[in-house]
Write a protein that holds these residues in place. Structure first.
Motif, mmCIF file in Angstrom:
data_model
loop_
_atom_site.group_PDB
_atom_site.id
_atom_site.type_symbol
_atom_site.label_atom_id
_atom_site.label_comp_id
_atom_site.label_asym_id
_atom_site.label_seq_id
_atom_site.Cartn_x
_atom_site.Cartn_y
_atom_site.Cartn_z
ATOM 1 N N THR A 176 -24.437 13.388 5.028
ATOM 2 C CA THR A 176 -24.540 13.702 6.445
ATOM 3 C C THR A 176 -23.466 14.709 6.841
ATOM 4 O O THR A 176 -22.315 14.598 6.402
ATOM 5 N N ASP A 201 -22.777 -3.228 2.272
ATOM 6 C CA ASP A 201 -22.687 -2.330 3.429
ATOM 7 C C ASP A 201 -23.974 -2.392 4.243
ATOM 8 O O ASP A 201 -25.050 -2.695 3.719
ATOM 9 N N PRO A 246 -28.510 8.514 20.007
ATOM 10 C CA PRO A 246 -27.058 8.375 19.858
ATOM 11 C C PRO A 246 -26.375 8.104 21.202
ATOM 12 O O PRO A 246 -26.729 8.691 22.220
ATOM 13 N N HIS A 250 -23.689 3.210 19.490
ATOM 14 C CA HIS A 250 -24.194 3.656 18.191
ATOM 15 C C HIS A 250 -24.326 5.166 18.120
ATOM 16 O O HIS A 250 -25.020 5.765 18.935
ATOM 17 N N PRO A 251 -23.688 5.775 17.109
ATOM 18 C CA PRO A 251 -23.948 7.190 16.836
ATOM 19 C C PRO A 251 -25.302 7.304 16.135
ATOM 20 O O PRO A 251 -25.990 6.300 15.931
ATOM 21 N N ILE A 256 -21.037 9.905 2.232
ATOM 22 C CA ILE A 256 -20.418 8.627 2.544
ATOM 23 C C ILE A 256 -20.841 7.651 1.457
ATOM 24 O O ILE A 256 -22.032 7.479 1.198
ATOM 25 N N MET A 295 -25.855 7.748 13.034
ATOM 26 C CA MET A 295 -25.814 6.956 11.805
ATOM 27 C C MET A 295 -24.392 6.491 11.559
ATOM 28 O O MET A 295 -23.446 7.243 11.755
ATOM 29 N N LYS A 296 -24.240 5.227 11.160
ATOM 30 C CA LYS A 296 -22.921 4.702 10.806
ATOM 31 C C LYS A 296 -23.081 3.671 9.692
ATOM 32 O O LYS A 296 -24.024 2.891 9.686
ATOM 33 N N HIS A 312 -21.472 0.412 8.174
ATOM 34 C CA HIS A 312 -20.587 -0.705 8.505
ATOM 35 C C HIS A 312 -20.279 -1.463 7.223
ATOM 36 O O HIS A 312 -21.201 -1.886 6.520
ATOM 37 N N VAL A 316 -26.138 0.084 6.838
ATOM 38 C CA VAL A 316 -26.323 1.400 7.444
ATOM 39 C C VAL A 316 -27.153 1.201 8.702
ATOM 40 O O VAL A 316 -28.225 0.601 8.656
ATOM 41 N N THR A 376 -28.893 3.264 11.826
ATOM 42 C CA THR A 376 -29.268 4.538 12.425
ATOM 43 C C THR A 376 -29.811 4.265 13.818
ATOM 44 O O THR A 376 -30.387 3.210 14.085
#
Length: 89
Positions: free
Chosen positions: A29, A40, A48, A57-58, A34, A60-61, A63, A42, A44
């Motif tokens: 990205t 984890d 945003p 929330h952006p 990443i 995509m992140k 966590h 993810v 999306t």
């Protein structure tokens, strides 16, 4: 005769616990990768800045494992604007 210390069986176990988690893949990205590890999450978001489960929330992140509660995950999975991708087993 050489004077050697006996090997500590706990030393190997300790190094296993402190070893970095195995990378299972990457998300590419904005020109960088990443790393994704087992456990984890993810998330999306199609909008945003949208807020759900007490988080903004952006797009995509990633966590890390344990950073989201079961209740937060339940709310995120139920939200049509959000996609939850769980990495690993």
């Amino acid at each position: 005769m050489e004077n050697k210390k006996p090997e500590d069986p706990k030393a190997g176990a300790l190094s296993e616990k402190t070893a970095p988690p195995k990378v299972l893949g990457h998300v590419l990205t904005k020109g960088h990768a990443i790393k994704l590890h087992d456990g984890d999450i993810v998330v999306t978001c199609s909008e945003p800045g949208f807020r759900r489960a007490g988080l903004e929330h952006p797009h995509m992140k990633v966590h890390p494992e344990g950073s989201l509660t079961d209740e937060q995950l339940k709310m995120l999975r139920a939200e049509p604007k959000i996609t939850v991708i769980e990495i690993g087993g």
